[in-house]
Design an enzyme around this catalytic site. Structure first.
Site, PDB file in Angstrom:
ATOM      1  N   LYS A 289      15.165  45.268  -4.226  1.00 41.85           N
ATOM      2  CA  LYS A 289      14.257  45.262  -5.379  1.00 41.85           C
ATOM      3  C   LYS A 289      13.565  46.612  -5.449  1.00 41.85           C
ATOM      4  O   LYS A 289      12.955  47.047  -4.475  1.00 41.85           O
ATOM      5  CB  LYS A 289      13.231  44.149  -5.157  1.00 41.85           C
ATOM      6  CG  LYS A 289      12.621  43.601  -6.429  1.00 41.85           C
ATOM      7  CD  LYS A 289      11.578  42.552  -6.104  1.00 41.85           C
ATOM      8  CE  LYS A 289      12.147  41.155  -6.096  1.00 41.85           C
ATOM      9  NZ  LYS A 289      11.117  40.097  -6.030  1.00 41.85           N
TER      10      LYS A 289
ATOM     11  N   ARG B 200      10.739  48.784  -7.608  1.00 41.08           N
ATOM     12  CA  ARG B 200       9.732  48.692  -8.677  1.00 41.08           C
ATOM     13  C   ARG B 200       9.830  49.928  -9.558  1.00 41.08           C
ATOM     14  O   ARG B 200       9.705  51.059  -9.095  1.00 41.08           O
ATOM     15  CB  ARG B 200       8.330  48.547  -8.049  1.00 41.08           C
ATOM     16  CG  ARG B 200       7.236  48.396  -9.065  1.00 41.08           C
ATOM     17  CD  ARG B 200       6.039  47.612  -8.582  1.00 41.08           C
ATOM     18  NE  ARG B 200       6.285  46.199  -8.308  1.00 41.08           N
ATOM     19  CZ  ARG B 200       6.432  45.254  -9.237  1.00 41.08           C
ATOM     20  NH1 ARG B 200       6.397  45.567 -10.519  1.00 41.08           N
ATOM     21  NH2 ARG B 200       6.624  44.002  -8.891  1.00 41.08           N
TER      22      ARG B 200
ATOM     23  N   ASP C  48      22.339  32.029   0.119  1.00 41.26           N
ATOM     24  CA  ASP C  48      21.060  31.952   0.832  1.00 41.26           C
ATOM     25  C   ASP C  48      21.021  30.647   1.620  1.00 41.26           C
ATOM     26  O   ASP C  48      21.800  29.733   1.338  1.00 41.26           O
ATOM     27  CB  ASP C  48      19.906  31.985  -0.184  1.00 41.26           C
ATOM     28  CG  ASP C  48      18.615  32.535   0.413  1.00 41.26           C
ATOM     29  OD1 ASP C  48      18.561  32.748   1.653  1.00 41.26           O
ATOM     30  OD2 ASP C  48      17.653  32.751  -0.336  1.00 41.26           O
TER      31      ASP C  48
ATOM     32  N   ASP D 269       0.821  -1.226   0.000  1.00 44.99           N
ATOM     33  CA  ASP D 269       0.000   0.000   0.000  1.00 44.99           C
ATOM     34  C   ASP D 269       0.854   1.275   0.000  1.00 44.99           C
ATOM     35  O   ASP D 269       0.328   2.381   0.090  1.00 44.99           O
ATOM     36  CB  ASP D 269      -0.959   0.002   1.199  1.00 44.99           C
ATOM     37  CG  ASP D 269      -0.226  -0.041   2.538  1.00 44.99           C
ATOM     38  OD1 ASP D 269       1.032  -0.034   2.527  1.00 44.99           O
ATOM     39  OD2 ASP D 269      -0.882  -0.080   3.592  1.00 44.99           O
TER      40      ASP D 269
ATOM     41  N   ASP E  42      18.002  39.266   0.186  1.00 45.02           N
ATOM     42  CA  ASP E  42      17.223  40.328   0.835  1.00 45.02           C
ATOM     43  C   ASP E  42      17.906  40.738   2.138  1.00 45.02           C
ATOM     44  O   ASP E  42      18.860  40.084   2.592  1.00 45.02           O
ATOM     45  CB  ASP E  42      15.769  39.879   1.114  1.00 45.02           C
ATOM     46  CG  ASP E  42      15.714  38.549   1.847  1.00 45.02           C
ATOM     47  OD1 ASP E  42      16.473  38.392   2.833  1.00 45.02           O
ATOM     48  OD2 ASP E  42      14.937  37.667   1.450  1.00 45.02           O
TER      49      ASP E  42
HETATM   50  C1  R5P Z   1      13.211  32.466   2.470  1.00 45.04           C
HETATM   51  O1  R5P Z   1      12.863  32.977   3.499  1.00 45.04           O
HETATM   52  C2  R5P Z   1      14.421  31.623   2.348  1.00 45.04           C
HETATM   53  O2  R5P Z   1      15.467  32.093   3.134  1.00 45.04           O
HETATM   54  C3  R5P Z   1      14.867  31.548   0.910  1.00 45.04           C
HETATM   55  O3  R5P Z   1      15.261  32.851   0.495  1.00 45.04           O
HETATM   56  C4  R5P Z   1      13.746  31.086   0.039  1.00 45.04           C
HETATM   57  O4  R5P Z   1      13.215  29.908   0.526  1.00 45.04           O
HETATM   58  C5  R5P Z   1      14.251  30.889  -1.379  1.00 45.04           C
HETATM   59  O5  R5P Z   1      13.151  30.575  -2.150  1.00 45.04           O
HETATM   60  P1  R5P Z   1      13.219  30.612  -3.731  1.00 45.04           P
HETATM   61  O6  R5P Z   1      14.405  29.780  -4.167  1.00 45.04           O
HETATM   62  O7  R5P Z   1      11.918  30.011  -4.130  1.00 45.04           O
HETATM   63  O8  R5P Z   1      13.385  32.052  -4.167  1.00 45.04           O
END
Ligand code: R5P
Length: 281
Positions: A181, A183, A207, A34, A158
């Site tokens: 970023k 706009r 990141d 299953d 960020d």
């Molecule tokens: C967000 O808070 C995390 O630290 C990463 O920046 C995020 O998960 C990255 O996501 P993606 O690759 O979709 O931009």
């Protein structure tokens, strides 16, 4: 002491065993008709290190029943990547705190927990046992050093992740900044470093997680337009969801690296050494 791992953390567990000079416990893994997971742990010692990333729901269930199978041994649980950690609060009424639910479930039967660059350190408070978060920033820094970049500039996607970028940059005494970023119109955005100029520099966007790679892909194209000599992406946890790796490659990135907290062909950085060091301590 022996090490045992879930299916998706075998390489990291093996490297850790080599570093700690301890044996690997065998494990049988199969599925019932299953689809349910069956596991059986081989012979264990008095102390066991379980290595298991929560990369999806199946790996969570496997980790839960593996902990149960190791009952009777003192368990150190290493969760290299803890999925569900990003839902760390109720963003909307009726939502769960998934990070809490997962941490509580994984606490049962273990003596201590190690995580690696968990999305929010506050999640550690949800474990019912001592939990410590380790950072792979120095290892990412060493990977960047091996690239021999021209005037390296380390960027976070960020402001919120700028501390991580600063930690990585500290490895080589490089500059760090974060992407902002702006706009320009209803359809146009400009992504550029907040304080520094990328022109003539080798840039690395760092990141904790690359999931869809959306930000890195857009930022990479723009940084190249702004005169960066090369743009790389490096992260701890490479989820690479929905074709993210291909999208990033197509965006002109010179290299994409992640660690073995989630094992893939992009795993050029290993967490084994920092885990070994923490366990020896
Ligand atoms: C967000 O808070 C995390 O630290 C990463 O920046 C995020 O998960 C990255 O996501 P993606 O690759 O979709 O931009």
């Amino acid at each position: 002491m022996k090490i045992i791992s879930t299916e998706k953390s075998q390489v990291l567990a093996s490297n850790l065993a080599r570093m700690l000079e301890v044996g690997i416990a065998t494990k049988e893994f199969r599925r019932f008709p299953d689809g349910e997971i069956y596991i059986k742990a081989g012979s264990l010692d008095d102390e066991t290190i379980i290595v298991g990333s929560v990369v999806d729901s199946d790996s969570l269930v496997e980790l839960l029943i593996l902990i149960d199978a190791c009952e009777g041994s003192e368990i150190t649980l290493v969760i290299p990547y803890m999925g569900y950690a990003r839902q760390d609060r109720k963003f909307n009424k009726g939502e769960p705190i998934s990070a809490r639910a997962v941490a509580k479930a994984l606490s049962r039967g273990v003596a201590r927990v190690f995580t690696i660059n968990i999305h929010e350190e506050s999640v550690l408070e949800h474990f019912d046992v001592p939990a410590e978060n380790l950072s792979l920033a120095p290892e990412i820094g060493e990977y960047i050093r091996s690239l021999n970049l021209e005037k390296p500039l380390i960027l976070s996607p960020d402001a919120g992740a700028s501390a991580f970028a600063a930690d990585v940059a500290a490895t080589g005494g490089w500059d760090a900044d974060y992407l902002q970023k702006t706009r320009l119109s209803g359809t146009e955005v400009r992504i550029a470093p907040k304080n520094l100029d990328a022109s003539g520099r080798g840039v690395v966007i760092v990141d904790d997680i690359i999931a869809t790679g959306g930000t890195q892909a857009t930022a990479s194209s723009m940084l190249l337009e702004q005169g960066a000599t090369a743009v790389y992406a490096a992260c701890v946890h490479g989820i690479f969801a929905s074709g993210a790796y291909a999208r990033l490659s197509g965006a002109g990135l010179a290299g994409i690296a992640s660690s073995d907290t989630i094992e893939s062909a992009a795993s050029r950085i290993s967490a084994a050494a920092i885990i070994a060091e923490a366990i020896r301590r």
